[in-house]
Write a protein that holds these residues in place. Structure first.
Motif, PDB file in Angstrom:
ATOM      1  N   LYS A  23       1.642 -51.208 -46.339  1.00 48.38           N
ATOM      2  CA  LYS A  23       1.279 -49.780 -45.800  1.00 48.38           C
ATOM      3  C   LYS A  23       0.027 -49.190 -46.455  1.00 48.38           C
ATOM      4  N   ASP A  35      -2.520 -45.528 -47.130  1.00 47.98           N
ATOM      5  CA  ASP A  35      -2.309 -44.255 -47.038  1.00 47.98           C
ATOM      6  C   ASP A  35      -2.430 -43.819 -45.528  1.00 47.98           C
ATOM      7  N   LYS A  38       0.573 -43.778 -42.994  1.00 46.88           N
ATOM      8  CA  LYS A  38       1.798 -42.179 -42.916  1.00 46.88           C
ATOM      9  C   LYS A  38       0.733 -41.163 -42.302  1.00 46.88           C
ATOM     10  N   GLN A  66       1.025 -41.949 -38.572  1.00 43.70           N
ATOM     11  CA  GLN A  66       2.446 -41.583 -38.164  1.00 43.70           C
ATOM     12  C   GLN A  66       2.602 -40.065 -37.772  1.00 43.70           C
ATOM     13  N   GLN A  67       1.894 -39.362 -38.603  1.00 42.33           N
ATOM     14  CA  GLN A  67       2.354 -37.720 -38.316  1.00 42.33           C
ATOM     15  C   GLN A  67       1.418 -37.240 -37.378  1.00 42.33           C
TER      16      GLN A  67
END
Ligand code: P53
Length: 476
Positions: free
Chosen positions: A458, A460, A463, A466-467
């Motif tokens: 993964k 950066d 993440k 994702q949010q």
């Protein structure tokens, strides 16, 4: 309340030939992508005459999604994707393109993939033809120069529509159908239409003829698809790169208008069901006498699309040359100049988030259809440091584009269905055949020379996205 509607299709996009690999698995035939070698920023990809020993064909293995799909779909689910855009490799279903019966192993592969996606609530979004037609249709039939291709494509589309009628709702017919319009290079005619210039051939005429057959095929399958399942949403797919005039000089303005017309007439045909007047005049002046029948014209009128899917990477600046003629084919590469107000990617693509808002407005004004951004992203070099990939440049790129997209929805009232960044997972570049031109939010350990463990990591940006999805675009 968030800007984006409930059910907004946040996702990721890829194309079969750029990530599946398994080029000979499950009875798959040779596609046009299988005869293209690796290039780079300065070295164009070669189109070889069949498969040649000793050449590097990056699409043969790609990132081997064919054997990693469960692990990869699990990562997509962890990212929170609501949809996943890929294509069905035509050569898995009809290895040569002209068979009577489809290849069951190929059909089964996509059943498995769609089941795996649906298990996590991820909606498949499917392109029928994404630069990967059967190579046999090039060598035996001359690609889309040949009207017979319509039948082959319709047969393929009908088979997959019926097979996946309860698994797939969102479809697109031809990826970036307008790439070939500028004929910037051999690549776009080959990837769009399976056409290699023959000596003495009027290549522009061939391009228009092939494009016409593709649009008839597209209009036919829109009608067939709606009969098979009235809930199907079947879209066009355009490469959208707005052209800006180089200066306030009206010649430059007219030139940029011409560039837009010459690039987006495909959408006129696919959305409005007929050719624009200026293009018919052009055909007349050129004395092309294209094979466009009255029956074709009825098909085009009856088979308009439900939405417009489009890719957006960059805008362009065009400048009128001295002694500009009235020729509307204003897409030659030498008219494009740099934009001193904007930065570029390492591959020289102009980075212009506001251009995305402009594109959304322009398409809405002109076609008044729902829009779906099915590609957008930054091709960049990434480095792995202590097992991590820090890619703030990619986050910045995506964030800036999503902000403009939000303004288009909130302020301009654009009807936007979703957003699927390109290359959600690192894959083979279509233009250069490179692995190191990376778009992914998931890293794949493989380099331009084809070396690497294929291990996934993964970045950066994973993440971060994702949010974004979890907050329906509020938390950028
Ligand atoms: P690559 C040129 C201009 C606009 C879109 O491109 C393009 C291209 C091709 O170079 O293609 C789309 O991989 C296409 C994808 C492709 C992606 O953009 O050259 O639909 O298949 O990978 C990015 O950096």
């Amino acid at each position: 309340m968030s800007t984006f509607p409930k059910g907004f299709l946040w996702g990721g996009a890829v194309a079969a030939h750029q990530f599946e690999g398994g080029w000979q698995d499950g009875g798959k035939g040779i596609s046009i992508a299988d005869v293209m070698t690796a290039g780079d920023n300065n070295k164009p990809r070669q189109i070889t005459n069949g498969i040649k020993a000793g050449e590097n064909y990056p699409n043969h293995e790609a990132i081997d999604f064919y054997h990693h799909y469960k692990e990869d779909v699990k990562l997509f689910a962890e990212m929170g994707l609501k949809c996943f855009r890929t294509s069905i490799a035509w050569t898995r279903i009809f290895p040569n393109g002209d068979e009577d019966q489809p290849n069951e192993m190929g059909l089964q592969f996509y059943d498995n993939l769609f089941d795996e996606l649906l298990k996590y609530g991820i909606e498949p979004v499917i392109t029928l033809s994404h630069f990967e037609m059967p190579y046999h249709l090039v060598t035996e039939y001359g690609g889309w120069r040949n009207r017979k291709l319509i039948d082959f494509f319709v047969k393929f589309a009908t088979v997959v529509f019926k097979r996946y009628r309860n698994k797939v709702k969102y479809w697109m017919t031809f990826n970036e159908i307008n790439n070939q319009s500028g004929m910037m290079n051999d690549w776009s005619l080959f990837t769009n239409s399976g056409i290699l210039k023959q000596s003495g051939e009027d290549i522009r005429r061939s391009m228009y003829q092939a494009s016409h057959y593709e649009m008839v095929a597209s209009a036919l399958v829109v009608q067939i698809g709606h009969k098979i399942n009235p809930d199907f949403q079947i879209g066009a797919m355009l490469a959208m790169g707005p052209a800006y005039p180089a200066s306030p000089d009206p010649h430059d303005m007219m030139k940029s208008e011409r560039a837009m017309q010459a690039n987006y007439w495909y959408a006129d045909v696919q959305c409005k069901g007929k050719y624009p007047a200026w293009l018919l005049k052009y055909f007349e002046r050129q004395q092309y006498n294209l094979d466009i029948t009255l029956a074709d014209q009825d098909i085009l009128r009856a088979g308009t699309v439900d939405y417009i899917g489009f890719s957006y990477y960059a805008s362009h600046v065009v400048q009128a040359s001295k002694n500009e003629t009235v020729d509307f084919m204003a897409q030659d590469a030498d008219t494009s100049i740099p934009n001193p107000t904007l930065p570029t990617s390492d591959w020289g693509w102009i980075i212009d988030p506001i251009g995305l808002r402009y594109a959304l407005n322009w398409l809405t004004d002109r076609y008044d259809l729902p829009l779906f951004i099915v590609e957008n992203g930054l091709g960049a070099f990434d480095t792995v440091e202590a097992g991590q990939i820090h890619d703030p440049y990619r986050i910045t790129y995506l964030r800036d584009h999503i902000k403009q997209m939000a303004l288009a929805v909130k302020i301009d009232g654009v009807r936007l269905m979703g957003y699927t960044p390109w290359g959600i997972i690192d894959l083979v570049s279509a233009g250069t055949g490179q692995m190191d031109k990376r778009y992914g939010l998931i890293y794949v350990d493989k380099n331009d020379a084809g070396e690497g463990s294929l291990h996934r990591m993964k970045k950066d940006s994973f993440k971060w996205f994702q949010q974004v999805i979890a907050s329906n675009g509020d938390n950028l």
